[in-house]
Motif scaffolding. Structure first.
Motif, short mmCIF file in Angstrom:
data_model
loop_
_atom_site.label_atom_id
_atom_site.label_comp_id
_atom_site.label_asym_id
_atom_site.label_seq_id
_atom_site.Cartn_x
_atom_site.Cartn_y
_atom_site.Cartn_z
N THR A 1 -43.84 1.56 11.09
CA THR A 1 -44.55 1.83 9.85
C THR A 1 -44.14 0.84 8.76
N LEU A 2 -42.84 0.54 8.66
CA LEU A 2 -42.35 -0.36 7.63
C LEU A 2 -42.87 -1.78 7.83
N PHE A 3 -42.76 -2.26 9.05
CA PHE A 3 -43.15 -3.65 9.33
C PHE A 3 -44.63 -3.78 9.68
N GLN A 4 -45.25 -2.67 10.08
CA GLN A 4 -46.64 -2.67 10.53
C GLN A 4 -46.85 -3.71 11.63
N ALA A 5 -45.98 -3.62 12.64
CA ALA A 5 -46.01 -4.54 13.78
C ALA A 5 -45.35 -3.86 14.97
N PRO A 6 -45.65 -4.32 16.19
CA PRO A 6 -44.98 -3.76 17.37
C PRO A 6 -43.48 -4.01 17.30
N VAL A 7 -42.68 -3.02 17.72
CA VAL A 7 -41.23 -3.15 17.70
C VAL A 7 -40.71 -3.19 19.13
N HIS A 8 -39.91 -4.21 19.44
CA HIS A 8 -39.33 -4.40 20.77
C HIS A 8 -37.83 -4.13 20.69
N TYR A 9 -37.34 -3.22 21.54
CA TYR A 9 -35.94 -2.80 21.47
C TYR A 9 -35.09 -3.40 22.61
N ASP A 10 -35.57 -4.44 23.24
CA ASP A 10 -34.84 -5.03 24.38
C ASP A 10 -34.52 -6.50 24.15
N GLN A 11 -34.42 -6.90 22.88
CA GLN A 11 -34.21 -8.31 22.57
C GLN A 11 -32.72 -8.61 22.41
N LEU A 12 -32.39 -9.90 22.39
CA LEU A 12 -30.99 -10.30 22.28
C LEU A 12 -30.45 -10.12 20.88
N CYS A 13 -31.31 -10.25 19.86
CA CYS A 13 -30.84 -10.10 18.49
C CYS A 13 -31.97 -9.59 17.60
N THR A 14 -31.59 -9.13 16.41
CA THR A 14 -32.54 -8.58 15.45
C THR A 14 -33.33 -9.70 14.78
N GLY A 15 -34.60 -9.43 14.49
CA GLY A 15 -35.41 -10.42 13.78
C GLY A 15 -36.88 -10.08 13.83
N TRP A 16 -37.72 -11.03 13.48
CA TRP A 16 -39.16 -10.85 13.55
C TRP A 16 -39.85 -12.16 13.82
N ARG A 17 -41.07 -12.07 14.42
CA ARG A 17 -41.84 -13.25 14.82
C ARG A 17 -43.19 -13.25 14.12
N PHE A 18 -43.68 -14.44 13.80
CA PHE A 18 -44.97 -14.57 13.14
C PHE A 18 -45.57 -15.93 13.47
N ASP A 19 -46.86 -16.08 13.19
CA ASP A 19 -47.55 -17.34 13.44
C ASP A 19 -46.95 -18.43 12.55
#
Length: 342
Positions: free
Chosen positions: A183-201
């Motif tokens: 809800t906060l990010f309004q994007a799919p959340v993946h919980y199996d990544q190596l580190c915290t962050g976000w991706r965009f175009d």
């Protein structure tokens, strides 16, 4: 009885528990901190309870000053007070979002020992990532999630528009999944990544920075509360349905078919689109009523029967049972603590 046409999303009590991890570890008086933020300590006893965005923002302010730390005691070394404001002053001199992010992350790399913030571009995808330096723990995991969220809010503010995200990345941690993250990010959340962050175009890195010294002053007066909601995407199907339902809360709420008719969609298409956003129609209705109830309970001029009527309940007792089902706390108890703290 005057009402509003918009109701903010509330915040799960787990977010309150997690932001308090550093203060607890340092022996702070948690009850006193919560009271200063206008949050009843009794809410911590119910895993279903929620707080308003204003309460959570107030808690950030209280913790920042009580701990003398802009990451609230969650990391090994305090983040000095004034760091965020100084970083913002540095960023408004940048030409593009890409330049601003690189400058901001370089600045914070000088201040942080527990993780390293980086911006990487691979092909058409840009990624902000927080690479941990030490052993993971719950307090550090929440510090990373909070830093990631506020970095995103700051990026949107710099260009005065929401930067759409492709995904939000979280590593597995003791914090588990967050019901609020999507809800906060309004994007799919993946919980199996190596580190915290976000991706965009990566093309969004070329957006011009439009803020200046004058707008920065206004922004700093409102932060961090403004970062919680300012650049939400109000065009998502979930938000459009919330607005339709919000106007009809005191009446019999429209059915899925009625909503589909208003939005020129078949019920099947509406269900599919909501599933893609990770929401269900009944969940949206219950969440909206709960959030509106919490909002109304902060208004002393409204009686419980009046609040029940504003939410479409024919009897106060029915509202009482529904609110306790939603939050684990009786509305009368919630109201008494809210008004006493005010």
């Amino acid at each position: 009885m005057a009402t509003t046409s918009f109701t903010h999303h509330t915040i799960a009590i787990q977010q309150v528990e997690q932001i308090l991890l550093g203060a607890r570890a340092r022996g702070a008086d948690i009850g006193a901190l919560l009271q200063r933020a206008g949050i009843s300590p009794a809410l911590l006893e119910s895993p279903l309870s929620r707080v308003t965005q204003a309460q959570y923002a107030a808690l950030i302010f209280v913790l920042r000053h009580a701990m003398r730390d802009e990451l609230w005691g969650l990391c090994q070394r305090p983040l000095p007070l004034g760091s965020f404001a100084m970083g913002c002053r540095l960023l408004i001199g940048s030409r593009t979002l890409g330049e601003a992010l690189q400058a901001g992350l370089r600045f914070y790399r000088l201040l942080l020992d527990d993780f390293v913030p980086r911006l990487q571009v691979q092909g058409r995808v840009a990624r902000l990532s927080l690479v941990p330096r030490g052993e993971p723990n719950a307090a550090l995991a929440y510090a990373e999630r909070a830093f990631s969220f506020f970095a995103y809010g700051l990026a949107c503010w710099l260009v005065a528009r929401r930067v759409p995200l492709l995904a939000v990345d979280y590593p597995p941690s003791a914090l588990g999944h967050s019901n609020d993250a999507g809800t906060l990010f309004q994007a799919p959340v993946h919980y199996d990544q190596l580190c915290t962050g976000w991706r965009f175009d990566a093309r969004w890195l070329d957006l011009p920075v439009v803020q200046n010294a004058q707008s920065l002053g206004e922004f700093l007066q409102q932060a961090p509360a403004s970062l919680l909601v300012k650049y939400r995407d109000q065009s998502s199907l979930t938000e459009r349905i919330r607005r339709i339902l919000r106007r009809r809360l005191a009446e019999e709420l429209p059915s899925l078919e009625d909503i589909g008719h208003q939005l020129a969609m078949t019920p099947q298409t509406l269900r599919r689109r909501l599933h893609e956003e990770g929401r269900g129609f009944r969940e949206i209705k219950d969440d909206l009523r709960r959030d509106a109830a919490i909002e109304y309970l902060a208004r002393p001029e409204l009686t419980l029967p009046e609040i029940a009527a504003l939410l479409g309940f024919s009897e106060a007792s029915t509202f009482h049972r529904a609110f306790k089902h939603w939050t684990g706390v009786a509305p009368g108890e919630y109201r008494q603590t809210r008004l006493r703290e005010r």
